[in-house]
Design an enzyme around this catalytic site. Structure first.
Site, short mmCIF file in Angstrom:
data_model
loop_
_atom_site.label_atom_id
_atom_site.label_comp_id
_atom_site.label_asym_id
_atom_site.label_seq_id
_atom_site.Cartn_x
_atom_site.Cartn_y
_atom_site.Cartn_z
N HIS A 65 -10.33 7.07 1.20
CA HIS A 65 -8.93 6.94 0.75
C HIS A 65 -8.85 5.82 -0.28
CE1 HIS A 65 -9.40 3.96 3.96
NE2 HIS A 65 -8.52 3.23 3.30
N ASP A 98 0.79 -1.25 0.00
CA ASP A 98 0.00 0.00 0.00
C ASP A 98 0.82 1.30 0.00
OD1 ASP A 98 -1.93 -1.95 0.29
OD2 ASP A 98 -2.80 -1.15 2.13
N CYS A 102 -2.00 -2.45 7.75
CA CYS A 102 -1.94 -3.39 6.63
C CYS A 102 -0.65 -4.20 6.58
CB CYS A 102 -2.21 -2.66 5.32
SG CYS A 102 -3.91 -2.04 5.28
N ASP A 127 -4.48 -0.83 -1.64
CA ASP A 127 -5.79 -0.66 -1.03
C ASP A 127 -6.65 -0.08 -2.16
OD1 ASP A 127 -6.98 -1.05 1.49
OD2 ASP A 127 -6.89 1.08 1.98
N LYS A 139 -6.93 -5.11 -2.76
CA LYS A 139 -7.72 -5.56 -1.60
C LYS A 139 -8.65 -4.45 -1.17
CE LYS A 139 -4.06 -4.04 1.50
NZ LYS A 139 -4.88 -3.10 2.26
N HIS A 169 -10.46 0.73 -2.85
CA HIS A 169 -11.83 0.78 -2.35
C HIS A 169 -12.80 1.41 -3.35
CE1 HIS A 169 -10.39 -0.33 1.58
NE2 HIS A 169 -9.78 0.81 1.82
C1 VGL Z 1 -4.67 1.03 5.71
C2 VGL Z 1 -6.20 2.01 7.13
C3 VGL Z 1 -7.20 1.88 6.20
C4 VGL Z 1 -3.27 0.59 5.46
C5 VGL Z 1 -5.67 0.87 4.77
O1 VGL Z 1 -2.88 0.45 4.27
O2 VGL Z 1 -2.53 0.37 6.44
N1 VGL Z 1 -4.96 1.59 6.90
N2 VGL Z 1 -6.92 1.29 5.03
ZN ZN Z 2 -8.32 1.22 3.39
#
Ligand code: VGL
Ligand code: ZN
Length: 210
Positions: free
Chosen positions: A86, A14, A155, A51, A110, A53
């Site tokens: 995000h 990420d 993550c 990440d 993911k 979404h």
């Molecule tokens: C993450 C919070 C929400 C991460 C992803 O990549 O650590 N943290 N979504």
């Molecule tokens: Zn996230």
């Protein structure tokens, strides 16, 4: 740089704009980019996770009437911390950070299901669905995984612990990772949790050839 055998894979979690310069800032996250670029040269197999979404994702506070960022809710039976929007699919905030060398790498996404979050690069938070990363690594004969990226206390931690549970020899590359630290000792506690789960805590100089 010395090359590690193909049985050793690097997983870069990420390293996306929203965590470095966008809506969900991880302090000092930009510092890991040159470190990741250097260590990846030792690996024949490099995986990036994103990440990824949809805009209606259940981890976004704005999608729950009257709820604030960092509040905890129950999301379809699982505890969920609420975040600012995000890493929305296709938006600049979801892109890998400029300057990160993502050539000749595999990508796994993911967090695509609006009803469940996915901190780990292997499974959603309920271990209900796999992303395919575990299968991919096993099919390719990978035995050892080195995990780094963002965020150490979310993550990266979840990815490293799942890797151990899947039977990989697992290393956290601490200096190629940064955490959110909502509470000042969150990263330290995450490292203890990883260690207790069987993750070896390493730094980039411990990676053979780095
Ligand atoms: C993450 C919070 C929400 C991460 C992803 O990549 O650590 N943290 N979504
Ligand atoms: Zn996230």
């Amino acid at each position: 740089m010395k090359q590690l055998p193909a049985t050793h894979a690097l997983i870069v979690v990420d390293v996306q704009n929203d965590f470095v310069s966008g809506s969900l800032l991880v302090p000092n996250a930009a510092e890991i980019v040159p470190v990741v670029n250097r260590i990846r040269e030792a690996f024949a197999t490099v995986v990036f996770t994103k990440d990824w979404h949809p805009a209606n994702h259940g981890s976004f506070a704005v999608n729950h009437l009257g709820k604030q960022v960092l509040e905890q809710i129950d999301l379809n039976g699982l505890p969920q911390t609420l975040w600012p929007p995000h890493c929305i699919q296709g938006e600049p905030g979801a892109e890998l950070v400029a300057g990160l060398n993502s050539e000749r790498a595999y990508l796994f996404v993911k967090g695509t299901d609006p009803g469940i979050d996915s901190y780990s690069g292997f499974f959603d938070n309920g271990h209900r669905k796999a992303t395919g990363l575990g299968e991919f690594l096993k099919t390719n004969g990978v035995t050892d995984v080195y995990v780094c990226g963002l965020a150490t206390d979310y993550c990266v931690k979840a990815t490293a612990i799942d890797a151990v549970q899947l039977g990989f020899n697992t290393y956290l590359i601490e200096d190629a990772s940064r955490g959110v630290n909502i509470q000042p000792d969150d990263v330290a506690n995450a490292i203890k949790e990883m260690q207790a789960a069987g993750v070896c805590i390493a730094t980039s100089v411990d990676v053979p050839g780095c």
